[in-house]
Scaffold this motif. Structure first.
Motif, PDB file in Angstrom:
ATOM      1  N   LEU A  15     -35.261  -0.586  58.531  1.00  0.00           N
ATOM      2  CA  LEU A  15     -34.084   0.227  58.234  1.00  0.00           C
ATOM      3  C   LEU A  15     -34.249   1.677  58.665  1.00  0.00           C
ATOM      4  CD1 LEU A  15     -33.176  -1.193  54.712  1.00  0.00           C
ATOM      5  CD2 LEU A  15     -32.059  -1.709  56.887  1.00  0.00           C
ATOM      6  N   SER A  16     -35.444   2.050  59.042  1.00  0.00           N
ATOM      7  CA  SER A  16     -35.689   3.414  59.513  1.00  0.00           C
ATOM      8  C   SER A  16     -35.664   3.508  61.037  1.00  0.00           C
ATOM      9  CB  SER A  16     -37.040   3.919  58.989  1.00  0.00           C
ATOM     10  OG  SER A  16     -38.099   3.162  59.537  1.00  0.00           O
ATOM     11  N   SER A  17     -35.375   2.391  61.699  1.00  0.00           N
ATOM     12  CA  SER A  17     -35.300   2.373  63.158  1.00  0.00           C
ATOM     13  C   SER A  17     -33.964   1.781  63.596  1.00  0.00           C
ATOM     14  CB  SER A  17     -36.473   1.571  63.737  1.00  0.00           C
ATOM     15  OG  SER A  17     -36.463   0.248  63.240  1.00  0.00           O
ATOM     16  N   ASP A  18     -33.840   1.423  64.871  1.00  0.00           N
ATOM     17  CA  ASP A  18     -32.581   0.875  65.374  1.00  0.00           C
ATOM     18  C   ASP A  18     -32.260  -0.445  64.685  1.00  0.00           C
ATOM     19  OD1 ASP A  18     -32.340   3.001  67.089  1.00  0.00           O
ATOM     20  OD2 ASP A  18     -33.232   1.948  68.797  1.00  0.00           O
ATOM     21  N   LEU A  19     -31.026  -0.584  64.230  1.00  0.00           N
ATOM     22  CA  LEU A  19     -30.608  -1.786  63.514  1.00  0.00           C
ATOM     23  C   LEU A  19     -30.092  -2.859  64.478  1.00  0.00           C
ATOM     24  CD1 LEU A  19     -28.682  -0.049  60.595  1.00  0.00           C
ATOM     25  CD2 LEU A  19     -30.895  -1.205  60.427  1.00  0.00           C
ATOM     26  N   PRO A  20     -30.199  -4.136  64.089  1.00  0.00           N
ATOM     27  CA  PRO A  20     -29.678  -5.212  64.948  1.00  0.00           C
ATOM     28  C   PRO A  20     -28.164  -5.241  65.013  1.00  0.00           C
ATOM     29  CG  PRO A  20     -30.606  -6.099  62.916  1.00  0.00           C
ATOM     30  CD  PRO A  20     -30.977  -4.649  62.953  1.00  0.00           C
ATOM     31  N   GLY A  21     -27.489  -4.692  64.001  1.00  0.00           N
ATOM     32  CA  GLY A  21     -26.045  -4.485  64.014  1.00  0.00           C
ATOM     33  C   GLY A  21     -25.194  -5.622  64.537  1.00  0.00           C
ATOM     34  N   ILE A  22     -24.451  -5.350  65.610  1.00  0.00           N
ATOM     35  CA  ILE A  22     -23.469  -6.293  66.144  1.00  0.00           C
ATOM     36  C   ILE A  22     -24.090  -7.638  66.493  1.00  0.00           C
ATOM     37  CG2 ILE A  22     -21.866  -6.721  68.045  1.00  0.00           C
ATOM     38  CD1 ILE A  22     -21.411  -3.686  68.166  1.00  0.00           C
ATOM     39  N   ASP A  23     -25.259  -7.624  67.101  1.00  0.00           N
ATOM     40  CA  ASP A  23     -25.897  -8.878  67.498  1.00  0.00           C
ATOM     41  C   ASP A  23     -26.177  -9.762  66.285  1.00  0.00           C
ATOM     42  OD1 ASP A  23     -25.863  -8.195  70.172  1.00  0.00           O
ATOM     43  OD2 ASP A  23     -27.882  -7.336  70.147  1.00  0.00           O
ATOM     44  N   ASN A 116     -34.482   1.164  43.586  1.00  0.00           N
ATOM     45  CA  ASN A 116     -35.147   1.930  44.644  1.00  0.00           C
ATOM     46  C   ASN A 116     -34.407   1.657  45.950  1.00  0.00           C
ATOM     47  OD1 ASN A 116     -37.769   2.748  43.141  1.00  0.00           O
ATOM     48  ND2 ASN A 116     -37.622   0.545  42.790  1.00  0.00           N
ATOM     49  N   VAL A 117     -33.892   2.684  46.581  1.00  0.00           N
ATOM     50  CA  VAL A 117     -33.077   2.519  47.787  1.00  0.00           C
ATOM     51  C   VAL A 117     -33.962   2.549  49.031  1.00  0.00           C
ATOM     52  CG1 VAL A 117     -31.175   3.444  49.146  1.00  0.00           C
ATOM     53  CG2 VAL A 117     -31.093   3.553  46.641  1.00  0.00           C
ATOM     54  N   LEU A 118     -33.802   1.528  49.869  1.00  0.00           N
ATOM     55  CA  LEU A 118     -34.581   1.420  51.106  1.00  0.00           C
ATOM     56  C   LEU A 118     -33.878   2.039  52.307  1.00  0.00           C
ATOM     57  CD1 LEU A 118     -35.879  -2.246  50.767  1.00  0.00           C
ATOM     58  CD2 LEU A 118     -37.276  -0.180  50.746  1.00  0.00           C
ATOM     59  N   GLY A 119     -32.559   1.954  52.323  1.00  0.00           N
ATOM     60  CA  GLY A 119     -31.813   2.459  53.468  1.00  0.00           C
ATOM     61  C   GLY A 119     -30.474   1.769  53.582  1.00  0.00           C
ATOM     62  N   ALA A 120     -29.883   1.823  54.762  1.00  0.00           N
ATOM     63  CA  ALA A 120     -28.545   1.281  54.984  1.00  0.00           C
ATOM     64  C   ALA A 120     -28.534   0.313  56.160  1.00  0.00           C
ATOM     65  CB  ALA A 120     -27.551   2.407  55.235  1.00  0.00           C
ATOM     66  N   LEU A 121     -27.657  -0.671  56.071  1.00  0.00           N
ATOM     67  CA  LEU A 121     -27.369  -1.559  57.187  1.00  0.00           C
ATOM     68  C   LEU A 121     -26.195  -0.983  57.979  1.00  0.00           C
ATOM     69  CD1 LEU A 121     -27.593  -4.949  55.244  1.00  0.00           C
ATOM     70  CD2 LEU A 121     -29.242  -4.102  56.918  1.00  0.00           C
ATOM     71  N   SER A 122     -25.776  -1.670  59.030  1.00  0.00           N
ATOM     72  CA  SER A 122     -24.663  -1.203  59.867  1.00  0.00           C
ATOM     73  C   SER A 122     -23.339  -1.348  59.127  1.00  0.00           C
ATOM     74  CB  SER A 122     -24.609  -2.018  61.158  1.00  0.00           C
ATOM     75  OG  SER A 122     -25.834  -1.956  61.853  1.00  0.00           O
ATOM     76  N   GLU A 123     -22.445  -0.381  59.323  1.00  0.00           N
ATOM     77  CA  GLU A 123     -21.128  -0.487  58.708  1.00  0.00           C
ATOM     78  C   GLU A 123     -20.343  -1.655  59.307  1.00  0.00           C
ATOM     79  OE1 GLU A 123     -20.647   2.755  61.894  1.00  0.00           O
ATOM     80  OE2 GLU A 123     -22.174   2.071  60.481  1.00  0.00           O
ATOM     81  N   LEU A 124     -19.412  -2.176  58.534  1.00  0.00           N
ATOM     82  CA  LEU A 124     -18.659  -3.368  58.949  1.00  0.00           C
ATOM     83  C   LEU A 124     -17.208  -3.219  58.524  1.00  0.00           C
ATOM     84  CD1 LEU A 124     -18.997  -6.257  60.164  1.00  0.00           C
ATOM     85  CD2 LEU A 124     -19.349  -7.066  57.830  1.00  0.00           C
ATOM     86  N   VAL A 137     -29.322  -1.126  51.036  1.00  0.00           N
ATOM     87  CA  VAL A 137     -30.333  -2.089  50.596  1.00  0.00           C
ATOM     88  C   VAL A 137     -31.230  -1.414  49.565  1.00  0.00           C
ATOM     89  CG1 VAL A 137     -32.204  -3.620  51.292  1.00  0.00           C
ATOM     90  CG2 VAL A 137     -30.314  -3.162  52.881  1.00  0.00           C
ATOM     91  N   GLY A 138     -31.397  -2.080  48.428  1.00  0.00           N
ATOM     92  CA  GLY A 138     -32.254  -1.543  47.382  1.00  0.00           C
ATOM     93  C   GLY A 138     -33.079  -2.649  46.761  1.00  0.00           C
TER      94      GLY A 138
END
Length: 214
Positions: A15-23, A116-124, A137-138
């Motif tokens: 979650l701290s790098s490029d997300l897989p997102g659309i794929d 505990n919050v880890l980060g965010a996924l791609s918006e949808l 994501v927590g």
């Protein structure tokens, strides 16, 4: 089996790098579903929502995801569907993450301080309800103690993350959409409960972030 400690560390890094997102979304997307960026070129205005993918360890140490079955609230286009805890961003919320945390507390009774919050996924973007959703994501170190909002939540589902990694749990059928037409879509078959649409797409990105195999 996906070990909780391993999953949390893998997700923290992913979650701290490029997300897989659309794929990743495409794996569980209904027919003709377009990327959020394409919809946002067409819609003049939309609502904003935020959800939380909450993970905790089972008694055996397995990473487990919290989902909920929605009630049949009148006017809710996602009534009776499976979703993450979450809801509409309000002006008084101090950011989208605060919206997600507030909604987790309001809908299933889990205090913000326990997450505990880890980060965010791609918006949808979700066309039927005209919402742009920001998923976070927590995790918790132990199983949550729930207090359900009976107006919004019918039931809690606690699903091992390993379930979503198994090909045999992915199926396809035709659903009746909130707009009254039929749509062909893949879904996760959890003991006869169909997890599909935006929730399944977000789960697909979540598990794509895990460097594990079932």
């Amino acid at each position: 089996m996906v070990i909780f400690d391993n999953a949390i560390e893998q997700l923290r890094q992913a979650l701290s790098s490029d997300l897989p997102g659309i794929d990743a979304h495409r794996v569980m997307a209904p027919d003709h579903r377009k990327p959020a960026s394409e919809y946002l070129k067409e819609v003049k205005s939309y609502k904003t929502g935020c959800v939380m993918a909450l993970i905790f360890p089972s008694e055996s140490g397995e990473a487990t995801l919290v989902l909920m079955e929605r009630t049949g609230v009148e006017g809710d286009v996602h009534a009776h569907q499976v979703s993450f805890p979450g809801g509409k961003h309000e002006e008084e919320d101090e950011g989208f993450l605060m919206t997600a945390l507030r909604e987790v507390y309001e809908e299933v009774g889990v205090p913000t301080a326990d997450i505990n919050v880890l980060g965010a996924l791609s918006e949808l973007y979700i066309p039927p309800s005209n919402f742009l959703v920001y998923p976070f994501v927590g995790y918790m170190e132990k199983r949550p103690e729930y207090r359900l909002s009976i107006d919004e939540v019918k039931n809690i589902l606690e699903v091992p993350l390993s379930f979503f990694l198994k090909a045999e749990n992915k199926k396809e059928t035709t659903f009746s959409s909130a707009r009254g037409y039929s749509v062909k879509a893949p879904y996760y078959d959890y003991s006869g409960i169909k997890i599909w649409g935006a929730t399944a797409m977000m789960i697909a990105e979540l598990v794509a972030c895990l460097e594990v195999r079932s």
